[in-house]
Design an enzyme around this catalytic site. Sequence first.
Site, mmCIF file in Angstrom:
data_model
loop_
_atom_site.group_PDB
_atom_site.id
_atom_site.type_symbol
_atom_site.label_atom_id
_atom_site.label_comp_id
_atom_site.label_asym_id
_atom_site.label_seq_id
_atom_site.Cartn_x
_atom_site.Cartn_y
_atom_site.Cartn_z
ATOM 1 N N GLY A 14 0.787 -1.228 0.000
ATOM 2 C CA GLY A 14 0.000 0.000 0.000
ATOM 3 C C GLY A 14 0.818 1.277 0.000
ATOM 4 O O GLY A 14 0.345 2.321 0.451
ATOM 5 N N GLU A 88 8.051 5.188 -5.897
ATOM 6 C CA GLU A 88 9.093 4.359 -6.521
ATOM 7 C C GLU A 88 10.487 4.891 -6.180
ATOM 8 O O GLU A 88 11.386 4.939 -7.019
ATOM 9 C CB GLU A 88 8.892 4.283 -8.041
ATOM 10 C CG GLU A 88 7.531 3.797 -8.473
ATOM 11 C CD GLU A 88 7.231 2.342 -8.106
ATOM 12 O OE1 GLU A 88 8.161 1.609 -7.710
ATOM 13 O OE2 GLU A 88 6.054 1.954 -8.202
ATOM 14 N N CYS A 147 1.475 -17.314 4.391
ATOM 15 C CA CYS A 147 1.423 -18.066 5.649
ATOM 16 C C CYS A 147 0.941 -17.209 6.817
ATOM 17 O O CYS A 147 0.731 -17.719 7.912
ATOM 18 C CB CYS A 147 2.791 -18.662 5.973
ATOM 19 S SG CYS A 147 4.035 -17.435 6.459
ATOM 20 N N HIS A 185 9.829 -18.338 3.668
ATOM 21 C CA HIS A 185 9.380 -18.821 2.359
ATOM 22 C C HIS A 185 10.267 -18.309 1.227
ATOM 23 O O HIS A 185 10.420 -18.982 0.206
ATOM 24 C CB HIS A 185 7.902 -18.482 2.135
ATOM 25 C CG HIS A 185 7.008 -19.393 2.905
ATOM 26 N ND1 HIS A 185 6.341 -18.993 4.029
ATOM 27 C CD2 HIS A 185 6.723 -20.704 2.726
ATOM 28 C CE1 HIS A 185 5.665 -20.021 4.506
ATOM 29 N NE2 HIS A 185 5.875 -21.064 3.746
#
Length: 194
Positions: A14, A88, A147, A185
């Site tokens: 966000g 950005e 997860c 992960h």
Amino acid sequence: MAKLYFYYSSMNAGKSTTLLQSDYNYRERDMHTLVYTAAIDDRFGLGKVTSRIGISRDAQLFNRQTDLLQEITEAHQAKPLDCILVDEAQFLSKNQVYQLSEVVDELHIPVLCYGLRNDFQAELFEGSQYLLAWADKLVELKTICHCGRKANFVLRLDEQGNVLSYGDQIQIGGNERYVSVCRRHYKKQIHRVE
């Protein structure tokens, strides 16, 4: 007192939405802002900051040659500015981060930068590296991994959805190209492809 802020996260936390909300808050109070975004990111149209929830605003473009201090100084002389917002911000150069610190220190205008902390290889972007080092205030915007843990890494995917561990640092893309994950992960996926 003006400060240099760096709001950072992985993808889909966000950042652009938060930038647009901050810009709206200033403008709602009849204050003047100047919004920048990277010229290389044209996913939603050139010169636009666009949130995935559908709101957008026109923005000035910057590339690695843009003299932000000069542009902001000239704009401030034409109409006093109350805030500079940069989307950005990972694509800023070291020199441009320095220029933004000059905007804060010499022009006394707050600068709010929003960007990714690290790339798909868990390396810092140049702009992020110097914003982390020089910003007066660091704010982590959080998103979650599949997860449920905090996602602070990003995986790059090929056209078939396979995880990539190599390639150029900068490759513009959205949900079709990147997925935010937790460290656990990230390590599992990267070790699987190496």
